[in-house]
Design an enzyme around this catalytic site. Sequence first.
Site, PDB file in Angstrom:
ATOM      1  N   ALA A 141      27.323 -40.003  -0.970  1.00  0.00           N
ATOM      2  CA  ALA A 141      25.969 -40.501  -1.205  1.00  0.00           C
ATOM      3  C   ALA A 141      24.897 -39.731  -0.459  1.00  0.00           C
ATOM      4  O   ALA A 141      23.729 -39.744  -0.857  1.00  0.00           O
ATOM      5  CB  ALA A 141      25.895 -41.987  -0.825  1.00  0.00           C
ATOM      6  N   SER A 142      25.267 -39.048   0.630  1.00  0.00           N
ATOM      7  CA  SER A 142      24.247 -38.338   1.409  1.00  0.00           C
ATOM      8  C   SER A 142      24.087 -36.888   0.963  1.00  0.00           C
ATOM      9  O   SER A 142      23.275 -36.159   1.526  1.00  0.00           O
ATOM     10  CB  SER A 142      24.611 -38.383   2.899  1.00  0.00           C
ATOM     11  OG  SER A 142      25.887 -37.792   3.117  1.00  0.00           O
ATOM     12  N   HIS A 152      30.597 -25.764 -19.651  1.00  0.00           N
ATOM     13  CA  HIS A 152      29.423 -26.128 -20.451  1.00  0.00           C
ATOM     14  C   HIS A 152      29.420 -25.451 -21.823  1.00  0.00           C
ATOM     15  O   HIS A 152      29.329 -26.115 -22.867  1.00  0.00           O
ATOM     16  CB  HIS A 152      28.133 -25.741 -19.718  1.00  0.00           C
ATOM     17  CG  HIS A 152      27.931 -26.450 -18.418  1.00  0.00           C
ATOM     18  ND1 HIS A 152      28.459 -27.693 -18.155  1.00  0.00           N
ATOM     19  CD2 HIS A 152      27.236 -26.093 -17.302  1.00  0.00           C
ATOM     20  CE1 HIS A 152      28.100 -28.060 -16.931  1.00  0.00           C
ATOM     21  NE2 HIS A 152      27.369 -27.116 -16.403  1.00  0.00           N
TER      22      HIS A 152
END
Length: 517
Positions: free
Chosen positions: A39-40, A276
């Site tokens: 999360a950081s 991609h």
Amino acid sequence: MGSGQWCIENRSGNRNDSFVRKDEAVPETGCLSIIVLGASGDLAKKKTFPALFNLYRQGFLQPDEVHIFGYARSKISDEELRNRIRGYLLSDKNASPEHSEGVSKFLQFIKYVSGSYDTEEGFQLLDKEISEHEILKKSQEGSARRLFYFALPPSVYPSVCRMIKRCCMNRSDLGGWTRIVVEKPFGKDLHSSEQLSSHIGELFDEPQIYRIDHYLGKELVQNLLVLRFANRFFLPLWNRDNIDNVQIVFREDFGTEGRGGYFDEYGIIRDIIQNHLLQVLCLVAMEKPVSLKPEHIRDEKVKVLQSVLPIKDEEVVLGQYEGYRDDPTVPDHSNTPTFATVILRIHNERWEGVPFILKAGKALNSRKAEIRVQFKDVPGDIFKCQKQGRNEFVIRLQPSEAIYMKLTVKQPGLEMSTVQSELDLSYKQRYQGVTIPEAYERLILDTIRGDQQHFVRRDELKAAWEIFTPLLHGIDNGEFKPISYQPGSRGPVEADELLAKAGYVQTHGYIWVPPSL
């Protein structure tokens, strides 16, 4: 997961029958815990949390159901994490009081838990926090949902998966679910990818695993199936009899910009082409699926990948822009390509003889991603206009999303002369006031809904790595040397020469200009 059916309701409460699924029960209500692991880190702050905020703002994440947990090694408080995220949710474009108030409300749903990625203590604490949230929301047995988003490097996937399995699974026997979203890169070659897939596959079933490739969430990529299979005039043209070549292009006008150390470990083929651009190729080349069910679509994509012939050495051009090695995080003798043009050939009835040209590069003269389908010359050209260029069908993925058909028309005036023009669908002009959602928003929502259509299946991932692993090992072993090119150029001249050998005819004197509003 129990049997049954589900349907999606829009915010007015009307049932959308086109989304009804009878093959599995995916509860649309009940307590939802979204856990952002890492999360950081930059990915979480720049992509994951903004996507979650936009889903909340649009009403897809209900305050009475959802809670978001951040987990990482950093020793910070709830408020410190919220402050780190806040700046990515606010900008000059959306500085209204209503938006700021929405950001403040959203941030209150975020709770932070600090812990290691390979020991049980932190994950036991995380499970305790999630369980308290589920009890607080009075979640009925079987209705609780847990979504783990891996905004993490793949090296820690195995340990994190083990910890989730041991400590944080939704253990209800009456329904509910636990799902994981893993980010690319999925390994560095066939062996490492299979190793990673085996680690994860031992702990989670395939329906629980969502391998995210954000290109599959882009609006124009999602339009490909509709364009190909809902329009009659494409059906007879979409084959080797009419199409000469297909280009799928990704260009950036900047270099690695501080990410040199990370990029050098992977290179442009692993970073862009193998995932991609190859995913886009599948959607361009696949046969019509029997339905829109995720597995039917993914089955057809796998068939395309399994039909790709081994890459020929002479159909590869690699480049490295001058100044790349000046980055102190890049080795002085790096052999990593920052540019590549690779020709793939599909050995099947529809595409035999049609080159699929995948091209990607950094520090080039423009920024864009597009699909360019070039048709063969008109036989018996009575207007003598072939030198002006061929018909092309172009899908501009970014920026300035557009779909246009390049064709020959009469030049206005008294003379019978021809000129290149286009039939143009530019999204900003045609859909004014419509916000095109970010890819991550769409894909996270698909994960919550249990729709795996736009995610990569394990056998699909294996087939993709089988295509590129021999070339990648050759580059790693120094058998292929990238050609130096100037930043701000088109890339190595040899790449244009390869395109010409493959049959691509460049149009001269014509440039597509996005319409101004």
